[in-house]
Design a protein around this motif. Structure first.
Motif, PDB file in Angstrom:
ATOM      1  N   TRP A 284       0.863  -1.112   0.101  1.00 36.40           N
ATOM      2  CA  TRP A 284       0.026   0.227   0.080  1.00 36.40           C
ATOM      3  C   TRP A 284       0.826   1.334  -0.028  1.00 36.40           C
ATOM      4  CZ3 TRP A 284      -0.850   4.385   2.884  1.00 36.40           C
ATOM      5  CH2 TRP A 284      -2.280   4.834   2.718  1.00 36.40           C
ATOM      6  N   LEU A 285       1.928   1.196   0.761  1.00 36.00           N
ATOM      7  CA  LEU A 285       2.613   2.328   0.905  1.00 36.00           C
ATOM      8  C   LEU A 285       3.491   2.611  -0.448  1.00 36.00           C
ATOM      9  CD1 LEU A 285       4.218   1.886   4.525  1.00 36.00           C
ATOM     10  CD2 LEU A 285       2.874   3.835   3.843  1.00 36.00           C
ATOM     11  N   LEU A 286       3.835   1.648  -1.060  1.00 33.42           N
ATOM     12  CA  LEU A 286       4.586   1.692  -2.205  1.00 33.42           C
ATOM     13  C   LEU A 286       3.523   2.281  -3.372  1.00 33.42           C
ATOM     14  CD1 LEU A 286       6.524  -1.560  -2.220  1.00 33.42           C
ATOM     15  CD2 LEU A 286       7.586   0.961  -2.161  1.00 33.42           C
ATOM     16  N   SER A 287       2.249   1.645  -3.347  1.00 32.93           N
ATOM     17  CA  SER A 287       1.337   2.116  -4.242  1.00 32.93           C
ATOM     18  C   SER A 287       1.009   3.628  -4.063  1.00 32.93           C
ATOM     19  CB  SER A 287       0.154   1.397  -4.326  1.00 32.93           C
ATOM     20  OG  SER A 287      -0.365   1.520  -3.187  1.00 32.93           O
TER      21      SER A 287
ATOM     22  N   VAL B 246      17.980  -3.460   3.881  1.00 33.99           N
ATOM     23  CA  VAL B 246      17.228  -4.575   4.658  1.00 33.99           C
ATOM     24  C   VAL B 246      16.242  -3.522   5.433  1.00 33.99           C
ATOM     25  CG1 VAL B 246      19.000  -6.078   4.498  1.00 33.99           C
ATOM     26  CG2 VAL B 246      19.261  -4.224   6.204  1.00 33.99           C
ATOM     27  N   ILE B 247      15.097  -4.415   5.619  1.00 35.06           N
ATOM     28  CA  ILE B 247      14.175  -3.847   6.534  1.00 35.06           C
ATOM     29  C   ILE B 247      13.821  -4.633   7.528  1.00 35.06           C
ATOM     30  CG2 ILE B 247      11.746  -2.904   6.795  1.00 35.06           C
ATOM     31  CD1 ILE B 247      12.068  -2.242   3.710  1.00 35.06           C
ATOM     32  N   GLY B 248      13.866  -4.248   9.043  1.00 34.70           N
ATOM     33  CA  GLY B 248      13.449  -5.257   9.907  1.00 34.70           C
ATOM     34  C   GLY B 248      12.119  -5.276  10.382  1.00 34.70           C
ATOM     35  N   CYS B 249      11.642  -6.130  11.180  1.00 37.78           N
ATOM     36  CA  CYS B 249      10.126  -6.169  11.603  1.00 37.78           C
ATOM     37  C   CYS B 249       9.599  -5.058  12.227  1.00 37.78           C
ATOM     38  CB  CYS B 249       9.906  -7.300  12.423  1.00 37.78           C
ATOM     39  SG  CYS B 249      10.082  -9.059  11.470  1.00 37.78           S
ATOM     40  N   GLY B 250      10.486  -3.990  12.559  1.00 34.23           N
ATOM     41  CA  GLY B 250      10.067  -2.753  13.134  1.00 34.23           C
ATOM     42  C   GLY B 250       9.938  -1.800  12.212  1.00 34.23           C
ATOM     43  N   SER B 251      10.176  -1.821  10.980  1.00 36.83           N
ATOM     44  CA  SER B 251      10.370  -0.831   9.977  1.00 36.83           C
ATOM     45  C   SER B 251       9.507  -1.095   8.798  1.00 36.83           C
ATOM     46  CB  SER B 251      11.958  -0.575   9.841  1.00 36.83           C
ATOM     47  OG  SER B 251      12.644  -0.207  11.120  1.00 36.83           O
ATOM     48  N   PHE B 252       8.450  -1.923   8.443  1.00 36.96           N
ATOM     49  CA  PHE B 252       8.015  -1.868   7.588  1.00 36.96           C
ATOM     50  C   PHE B 252       7.354  -0.560   6.868  1.00 36.96           C
ATOM     51  CE2 PHE B 252       7.275  -6.431   9.337  1.00 36.96           C
ATOM     52  CZ  PHE B 252       8.088  -7.049   8.505  1.00 36.96           C
TER      53      PHE B 252
ATOM     54  N   ASP C 239       8.684   2.155   6.645  1.00 40.43           N
ATOM     55  CA  ASP C 239       9.973   2.625   6.175  1.00 40.43           C
ATOM     56  C   ASP C 239      10.118   2.334   4.679  1.00 40.43           C
ATOM     57  OD1 ASP C 239      10.089   4.199   8.489  1.00 40.43           O
ATOM     58  OD2 ASP C 239      11.648   2.915   9.290  1.00 40.43           O
ATOM     59  N   VAL C 240       9.499   1.505   4.431  1.00 42.30           N
ATOM     60  CA  VAL C 240       9.844   0.846   2.736  1.00 42.30           C
ATOM     61  C   VAL C 240      10.017   1.673   1.850  1.00 42.30           C
ATOM     62  CG1 VAL C 240       7.267   0.346   2.207  1.00 42.30           C
ATOM     63  CG2 VAL C 240       9.171  -0.996   1.214  1.00 42.30           C
ATOM     64  N   VAL C 241       9.382   2.953   1.612  1.00 44.66           N
ATOM     65  CA  VAL C 241       9.410   3.857   0.540  1.00 44.66           C
ATOM     66  C   VAL C 241      10.725   4.603   0.622  1.00 44.66           C
ATOM     67  CG1 VAL C 241       8.471   5.918  -0.671  1.00 44.66           C
ATOM     68  CG2 VAL C 241       6.903   4.057   0.173  1.00 44.66           C
TER      69      VAL C 241
ATOM     70  N   GLU D 181      16.278   5.138  -1.165  1.00 46.55           N
ATOM     71  CA  GLU D 181      17.816   5.138  -0.751  1.00 46.55           C
ATOM     72  C   GLU D 181      18.638   4.143  -1.293  1.00 46.55           C
ATOM     73  OE1 GLU D 181      18.465   5.639   3.221  1.00 46.55           O
ATOM     74  OE2 GLU D 181      17.355   7.260   3.631  1.00 46.55           O
ATOM     75  N   ALA D 182      18.067   2.970  -1.543  1.00 41.18           N
ATOM     76  CA  ALA D 182      18.774   1.836  -2.051  1.00 41.18           C
ATOM     77  C   ALA D 182      18.901   2.011  -3.535  1.00 41.18           C
ATOM     78  CB  ALA D 182      18.022   0.177  -1.712  1.00 41.18           C
ATOM     79  N   ALA D 183      18.159   2.621  -4.270  1.00 37.05           N
ATOM     80  CA  ALA D 183      17.998   2.563  -5.550  1.00 37.05           C
ATOM     81  C   ALA D 183      19.338   3.859  -5.894  1.00 37.05           C
ATOM     82  CB  ALA D 183      16.851   3.338  -6.018  1.00 37.05           C
ATOM     83  N   GLU D 184      19.333   4.712  -4.942  1.00 40.31           N
ATOM     84  CA  GLU D 184      20.568   5.549  -4.900  1.00 40.31           C
ATOM     85  C   GLU D 184      21.737   4.930  -4.642  1.00 40.31           C
ATOM     86  OE1 GLU D 184      19.329   8.739  -2.598  1.00 40.31           O
ATOM     87  OE2 GLU D 184      17.408   9.549  -3.737  1.00 40.31           O
ATOM     88  N   GLY D 185      21.911   3.896  -4.419  1.00 38.87           N
ATOM     89  CA  GLY D 185      23.268   3.279  -3.953  1.00 38.87           C
ATOM     90  C   GLY D 185      23.601   3.488  -2.565  1.00 38.87           C
ATOM     91  N   LYS D 186      22.620   3.912  -1.636  1.00 42.80           N
ATOM     92  CA  LYS D 186      23.179   4.253  -0.318  1.00 42.80           C
ATOM     93  C   LYS D 186      23.230   2.793   0.874  1.00 42.80           C
ATOM     94  CE  LYS D 186      21.354   8.858  -0.358  1.00 42.80           C
ATOM     95  NZ  LYS D 186      20.416   9.970   0.299  1.00 42.80           N
TER      96      LYS D 186
END
Length: 416
Positions: A3-6, A76-82, A84-86, A91-96
């Motif tokens: 949902w957050l991504l959409s 990576v995303i832990g179980c307390g950070s779902f 934060d997915v967007v 950030e991952a797409a930017e190579g961070k």
């Protein structure tokens, strides 16, 4: 996460081959599940998407290892950070190479969702985390302490699901019987059931993951008097021997398990019982195993899963004396599976010539007939009912089917 991504403008696709970014949501409960997750990550890496993010239980459990040992992973995303997915994906797409590990004991997120099941059926989470701390289990350290969702939030989500076409709701949590203890000072699952059954378009309500020690007379009688509640009791008991139950940190004993089974059978005559067993627990002798086999024959659980004990790091059971060898575990699992099949076949024989209400799930072109489930079958884990019909049946439609045959756990019949 979907949902957050959409909402952030990302287009969701079914095929990872055409995806720019892939998020692998993992299990971390058993070594076999972690191995499967790693294999999936490497398979996806071979497709060469621009970005790979790993989320879920394996991330939480191995937070210091994934990025080091799997260089193909970009975040990576832990179980307390779902939630934060967007941000993580961007950030991952930017190579961070971002890593997010939020508080696993925070209140359950009330972020809206995109249904991952067919529209007519939905899982409804009522709580998160676990306070049972069984000696073989790592779930509390991965998912946090037990936290109930408010009853109002659950009811509102259930109403929205029903308005969108859901006809079957399956209540889930790591321990559904504990629901409400942290918020309301008492277990209020029966009250929640009553309120959910008031929702007009919900036809079936199914409960999973009931802790055996908390299956009370009030709960059983609530299920018995509510026609929308399926007579399906999913109660993972793991074992029946008093010595092993105690060493594993499980509450209750064999006598209590027998009382619980009798309570259900007496109040819900058409009940189907589902459980899971662990064979090869530390200290399990041949006598303990035979006791488990006899218990299964005596109590006749119509649905059962059996697992070989897996010694997991950072659990008390992993360092207990009396570890059982792999060959013995495998042999014991096969024996339990044979007993389970006999019980299931015997139960299916009692359904011959009976007419059952079936939730249609689709049409099987290879078999040339429709298929679905009865109240006795949970989504994804139990058998199917294959049936012929003189008229077209849509997925999500309920039909009456007269059962005529049973083959390998599945039932066959025709609409009436």
């Amino acid at each position: 996460m979907l949902w957050l991504l959409s909402q952030a403008g990302h287009e969701l696709v079914d095929d990872p081959v055409v995806a720019d970014a892939v998020i692998v949501n993992t299990c971390g409960f058993l070594e076999s599940a972690r191995a499967e997750a790693v294999e999936q990550i490497l398979e996806i890496a071979a497709m060469k998407p621009k970005t790979i993010v790993v989320a879920g239980c394996m991330s939480e459990r191995h937070k210091n290892e994934i990025m080091l040992e799997i260089p193909e992973v970009d975040g990576v995303i832990g179980c307390g950070s779902f939630d934060d997915v967007v941000e993580v994906l961007n950030e991952a797409a930017e190579g961070k190479r971002p890593e997010r590990f939020g508080d696993i004991n925070a209140p359950v997120s009330e972020t809206p969702r995109i249904l991952g099941t067919p529209q007519y059926t939905a899982y409804l989470k009522i709580a998160e985390g676990c306070d049972n701390h069984c000696a073989y289990c790592v779930i509390p350290s991965i998912r946090g302490s037990f936290r109930s969702r408010s009853m109002d939030n659950i009811i509102n989500e259930a109403k929205a699901l029903a308005e969108d076409g859901a006809r079957e709701l399956t209540l889930v949590a790591q321990d559904t019987t504990r629901y409400g203890l942290d918020l309301y000072g008492k277990r209020v699952l029966p009250e929640l059931i009553d309120k959910l059954c008031e929702i007009e378009n919900i036809h079936w309500l199914r409960l999973h993951y009931l802790y055996p020690d908390d299956v009370t007379e009030e709960l059983v009688k609530t299920i018995a008097r509510q026609p929308k509640c399926t007579p399906y009791f999913d109660i993972p008991i793991q074992h029946c021997g008093d010595k092993l139950l105690k060493s594993m940190g499980r509450r209750g004993n064999k006598a209590g398990l027998l009382r619980m089974v009798n309570l259900i059978r007496e109040n819900v005559p058409n009940a189907v019982l589902r459980t899971s067993f662990i064979v090869g627990l530390p200290g399990e002798t041949d006598g303990d195993f035979e006791e488990l086999c006899e218990f299964l024959r005596q109590t006749k659980w119509e649905r059962a899963g059996v697992f070989e004990y897996s010694a997991e790091d950072d659990t008390p059971a992993a360092i207990m004396q009396g570890q059982v060898d792999e060959e013995t575990k495998s042999r014991r699992r096969e024996i339990i599976e044979d007993i389970r099949r006999e019980i299931m076949d015997d139960f299916n024989e009692t359904l011959m010539e009976e007419t059952l209400e079936i939730l249609c799930e689709g049409y099987d072109r290879a078999a040339g007939c429709y298929f679905g489930r009865s109240v006795y079958d949970a989504p994804e884990v139990d058998g199917k009912v294959f049936f012929e019909s003189g008229k077209k049946v849509q997925p999500g439609e309920f039909v009456q089917v007269k059962i005529s045959e049973s083959i390998d756990g599945d039932l066959f019949g025709g609409t009436v």
